[in-house]
Motif scaffolding. Structure first.
Motif, PDB file in Angstrom:
ATOM      1  N   GLU A 140      39.336  42.709  37.066  1.00 48.32           N
ATOM      2  CA  GLU A 140      39.631  44.082  37.478  1.00 48.32           C
ATOM      3  C   GLU A 140      38.393  44.811  37.967  1.00 48.32           C
ATOM      4  OE1 GLU A 140      42.309  45.769  37.762  1.00 48.32           O
ATOM      5  OE2 GLU A 140      43.826  44.519  36.815  1.00 48.32           O
ATOM      6  N   SER A 141      37.231  44.470  37.419  1.00 49.77           N
ATOM      7  CA  SER A 141      36.015  45.230  37.684  1.00 49.77           C
ATOM      8  C   SER A 141      35.274  44.725  38.918  1.00 49.77           C
ATOM      9  CB  SER A 141      35.086  45.151  36.469  1.00 49.77           C
ATOM     10  OG  SER A 141      33.812  45.662  36.769  1.00 49.77           O
ATOM     11  N   VAL A 163      41.106  55.559  33.852  1.00 47.95           N
ATOM     12  CA  VAL A 163      40.934  54.806  35.096  1.00 47.95           C
ATOM     13  C   VAL A 163      41.931  53.650  35.219  1.00 47.95           C
ATOM     14  CG1 VAL A 163      39.342  53.320  36.392  1.00 47.95           C
ATOM     15  CG2 VAL A 163      38.544  55.485  35.452  1.00 47.95           C
ATOM     16  N   ARG A 207      44.466  53.190  38.345  1.00 49.69           N
ATOM     17  CA  ARG A 207      44.456  51.958  39.150  1.00 49.69           C
ATOM     18  C   ARG A 207      45.865  51.365  39.240  1.00 49.69           C
ATOM     19  NH1 ARG A 207      40.964  49.317  36.415  1.00 49.69           N
ATOM     20  NH2 ARG A 207      39.157  49.758  37.721  1.00 49.69           N
ATOM     21  N   ASP A 208      46.568  51.336  38.106  1.00 48.40           N
ATOM     22  CA  ASP A 208      47.928  50.799  38.107  1.00 48.40           C
ATOM     23  C   ASP A 208      48.836  51.617  39.027  1.00 48.40           C
ATOM     24  OD1 ASP A 208      47.168  48.865  36.327  1.00 48.40           O
ATOM     25  OD2 ASP A 208      47.987  49.873  34.556  1.00 48.40           O
ATOM     26  N   ARG A 210      47.955  50.877  42.709  1.00 47.80           N
ATOM     27  CA  ARG A 210      48.383  49.548  43.158  1.00 47.80           C
ATOM     28  C   ARG A 210      49.905  49.404  43.168  1.00 47.80           C
ATOM     29  NH1 ARG A 210      44.028  45.690  39.882  1.00 47.80           N
ATOM     30  NH2 ARG A 210      42.186  46.303  41.093  1.00 47.80           N
ATOM     31  N   LEU A 223      36.982  52.407  41.510  1.00 51.88           N
ATOM     32  CA  LEU A 223      38.373  52.533  41.944  1.00 51.88           C
ATOM     33  C   LEU A 223      38.448  53.250  43.291  1.00 51.88           C
ATOM     34  CD1 LEU A 223      41.413  52.312  41.556  1.00 51.88           C
ATOM     35  CD2 LEU A 223      41.331  54.346  40.113  1.00 51.88           C
ATOM     36  N   GLU A 227      37.841  50.751  46.024  1.00 59.25           N
ATOM     37  CA  GLU A 227      39.022  49.924  46.283  1.00 59.25           C
ATOM     38  C   GLU A 227      40.026  50.656  47.178  1.00 59.25           C
ATOM     39  OE1 GLU A 227      42.904  48.362  43.787  1.00 59.25           O
ATOM     40  OE2 GLU A 227      40.950  48.316  42.781  1.00 59.25           O
TER      41      GLU A 227
END
Length: 822
Positions: free
Chosen positions: A318-319, A740, A744-745, A748, A778, A781
């Motif tokens: 993830e990172s 965070v 992120r979830d 996405r 994040l 991304e």
């Protein structure tokens, strides 16, 4: 001696005279007195004084009862306290002396039975432990409860050589680790007493098994005291590798350290190192992963192919920070790897962001961003059709393992109770009986919504009885009922509505409710309400006052009064009047201080961000420390005011703020709020912010679901959410590593644009935050995916800094993703 004398001694409260009297009984007297004792105890247990004479009853049972099977539950029921200050009247000693005097042949059976009944979780039965130790001799029992009592209550000071056989079981039983962590004498005692190999095998097995932090901590202490040698590490290398995948971070850190120590001694197989690295690279703790990557890199010169392929396992992490470090290591050794390995790395690099893939000659394969499915309101389920179905719903909703009650379930239950009570009261009473038998604890003096719901159901068992005064159609049963402390206006209105239903079933039954929603959000279709009121007119009855009020509060905001124009009843007139004069309260966001009235430093306030409602919730901070999560039925609140979710959100903010530092699953509370109607304003977004920072993982997951529902409805304001997140993270009210992952979830899962807007608003407040790199990562991304252009406040200054701190590295990447140069 008669039992009357024994009874008098029991009730006198002294142990020694009772002990002497029991010792003086003949076998025949003991047999006769045992029957009287059992009858006396049965009557005593049913009386209002059942809490008295427990210790004397324990001694009397030891002196009279005829078998281990009858004495064991007796001694478990009647505890003898062993606190200090009672040594002049040693009641445990008296009990033991009485048993010893009887010279019973079934004492070994008694010891086994008592040991089996000793509770494992609550280790306060020193009296039972004393009995077992007194009579077990060289054959100690090995039940969990006995062993944990023995360890927790200083068993090492009462050790016998025969107890050595218990050591493997002591280390096996769940709970022993917590005791060893708290009572540090045990690890040292066991090191000196036990076989070293047995001790190490048991310790490693329990560390692999895992458990609570306290449980694992005790075995970490034991492992430290054992002082494991390199030879022993080599013999148990695979045991240490087995601790790496999903154990607690402290255990994984221990395993990593010992394997590294073995590698430094050149005794670790390189294949096992690669296996260990793969397990560690699947973990989320960055410190462990970095240490493993650095360790693996030391073998890169000798084994370039294996090292770069194992490091590439981090491409799926993830990172981006860790992925970037893996890319740096791979780039260093990739030139020495074979052509096949280089091709594999370039293929694997498709998982990486574009800037990282380019560093090792690869290209990224951008996944298609998911689209959110259009939001579809869920229809309300069909009514409960039969009395058997009602019984099942009641037992399920309020069973032993139940927690919160689904709002739709509660609505269907009360609707069915009112309907069946009108149709066949006696049959309803029979259907409710299993539920009432399961709730003997119910207290009518409680007035929370949950209690009022149960009370309304139980009231339906009774035959209706008229009021002493004349009944008016405007009767408000709950008018003079005092507000329940600590549940707020929304919860109190719910409680009063349920109270009205209970009183109405007793004194003024109605054929039906009119407020049952037609949508899962709680909304009520205006045409359906008009039909219900027309039926009431035709049948000659008026709905209960609060039932009608609840129905009005469930109407959509754009309801046309013309739908109700043909109604001639009082209820119809009230609907038209309410629609004509409908207003919304004022919602505002404010910093307010909560003062702890029970603390000595109560002059110190705890400042937080709240939503106020005027009128209705002018001091929301007063509800910050209310802990009646079940009784208030907060899960029901969104569907009570489905067209005013800002009001409900404001009432939920104190609870959600408290949840950032307290456990407790709330169910899909925030998703239900997101499914409701009305403005999606600042109170709702503040509630979401606190939800994303909840302590419990499942509550954070529900907050993400709520974000996605609002995004699908085009009601999520990313800038407003970011403003609150920035403020709360900056002041420390929220924790970055909780927030965070949820953002992120959500990004996405289809809300990337809204989350980007939230980040660009929040980040300028967070440049000095010690976890700033997480949120910037994040942002990188999303910037690479969305290509939004523009800039972020403070980004250029941070990206221009020298050094290689994580925040600076991620800031440079963000500048690049936005089309700038650092």
């Amino acid at each position: 001696m008669t039992f009357a004398r024994i009874q008098a001694l029991i009730e006198a409260g002294h142990a020694y005279p009772l002990e002497e009297a029991l010792k003086g009984l003949t076998a025949e007297q003991r047999k006769e007195c045992a029957k009287d004792l059992i009858a006396y105890e049965k009557a005593h247990r049913a009386s209002d004084r059942r809490w008295q004479y427990g210790e004397q009853l324990a001694i009397a049972g030891a002196g009279l009862l005829p078998s281990a099977s009858s004495l064991t539950p007796w001694l478990v029921r009647y505890r003898i306290s062993t606190h200090h200050g009672r040594r002049h009247d040693d009641r445990v000693g008296a009990l033991v002396d009485v048993l010893r005097h009887r010279e019973l042949t079934w004492i070994p059976d008694l010891v086994t039975r008592i040991a089996a009944k000793m509770p494992a979780r609550e280790r306060w039965r020193q009296d039972l432990l004393h009995v077992v130790l007194e009579f077990c001799g060289d054959a100690p029992p090995d039940s969990d409860g006995f062993l944990l009592h023995f360890m927790d209550l200083g068993g090492h000071t009462r050790w016998k050589p025969a107890f050595d056989a218990l050591i493997p079981r002591m280390l096996e039983v769940v709970g022993s680790g917590g005791i060893m962590g708290f009572r540090r004498q045990w690890p040292e005692f066991l090191r000196d007493r036990a076989d070293r190999q047995v001790l190490l095998d048991c310790c490693l097995a329990r560390l692999q098994q895992g458990g609570t932090a306290a449980e694992v901590g005790g075995f970490l202490v034991l492992h430290e005291i054992i002082e494991v040698t390199v030879e022993e590490i080599a013999a148990h290398a695979r045991d240490y590798v087995a601790m790496l995948p999903d154990s607690r971070s402290t255990v994984a850190g221990l395993a990593q350290d010992r394997l590294k120590r073995l590698d430094e001694a050149e005794r670790l197989d390189f294949g096992l190192l690669c296996e260990a690295s793969r397990w560690v690279f699947g973990r989320t703790e960055k410190k462990l992963v970095r240490a493993q990557l650095t360790w693996l890199g030391k073998h890169g010169k000798a084994n370039p192919d294996e090292v770069v392929l194992v490091a590439a396992e981090l491409f799926a992490h993830e990172s981006d920070d860790l992925r970037g470090q893996a890319v740096k290591l791979i780039a260093k050794h990739l030139g020495n790897a074979g052509d096949t390995t280089q091709a594999q790395i370039r293929t694997l690099a498709e998982q990486l962001p574009g800037d990282l893939a380019a560093q090792i000659g690869g290209t990224t394969s951008q996944e298609q961003a998911p689209e959110l499915a259009a939001f579809e309101p869920r229809p309300f389920p069909s009514p409960i059709a039969t009395l058997d179905e009602l019984t099942t719903e009641l037992l399920s909703a309020f069973g032993r393992n139940s927690s919160y009650v689904e709002p739709s379930t509660a609505e269907r239950i009360i609707e069915a109770v009112v309907r069946f009570a009108w149709e066949d009261r006696e049959a309803l009473g029979r259907a409710i009986r299993p539920f009432s038998e399961n709730t003997p604890w119910f207290d009518h003096s409680q007035h929370s919504p949950r209690s009022e719901l149960i009370g309304a159901v139980l009231d339906a068992r009774d035959k209706p009885r008229p009021l002493k005064h004349e009944v008016s159609t405007d009767l408000d049963f709950a008018r003079n009922r005092k507000a329940e402390h600590g549940i707020g206006a929304v919860g109190d209105e719910l409680a009063k509505r349920l109270y009205e239903i209970g009183r109405g079933l007793v004194h003024l039954p109605k054929p039906a409710l009119v407020s049952t929603p037609t949508e899962m959000s709680g909304l009520l279709d205006p045409v359906t309400l008009a039909d219900r009121l027309a039926r009431a007119e035709a049948e000659g009855w008026e709905p209960w006052q609060r039932d009608l009020r609840q129905a009005l509060q469930r109407l959509p905001r754009d309801t046309d009064a013309a739908v109700f124009a043909s109604l001639t009843s009082n209820a119809g007139a009230k609907v038209r009047d309410w629609l004509a004069n409908r207003t919304d309260p004022e919602i505002a966001i404010a910093e307010r201080a909560y003062r702890h009235p029970w603390r000595y430093d109560s002059y110190m306030g705890e400042t937080g961000l709240y939503a106020t409602v005027t009128p209705g919730l002018e001091e929301p901070e007063q509800f910050l420390r209310q802990h009646d999560d079940w009784g208030s039925m907060k899960e029901w609140w969104p569907s009570l005011l489905p067209a005013q979710r800002e009001v409900v959100a404001a009432h939920l903010v104190p609870h959600l703020r408290a949840r950032t530092a307290s456990k407790g699953a709330d169910g899909p509370l925030l998703p239900m709020l997101a499914e409701a109607h009305g403005p999606a304003g600042p109170a709702l977004h503040l509630a979401l912010s606190y939800g994303l920072g909840a302590e419990l993982t499942v509550n954070r997951a529900h907050a993400v679901d709520a974000v996605l529902i609002l995004a699908a409805r085009d009601q999520l304001d990313g800038s407003t959410l970011g403003e609150f997140l920035g403020r709360l993270l900056d002041c420390g009210d929220l924790v970055m590593n909780r927030v965070v992952p949820g953002l992120r979830d959500a990004a996405r899962s289809g809300a990337a644009r809204q989350i980007w807007n939230a980040l660009t608003t929040a980040v300028p407040r967070l440049w000095t935050h010690n976890r700033a790199a997480d949120v910037i990562e994040l942002a990188v991304e999303l910037a690479q995916r969305l290509q939004p252009g523009g800039t972020v406040g403070g980004l250029a200054e941070v990206a221009a800094r020298k050094g290689s701190s994580k925040a600076v590295v991620q800031a440079k990447r963000l500048m690049s993703a936005l089309g700038g140069t650092a």
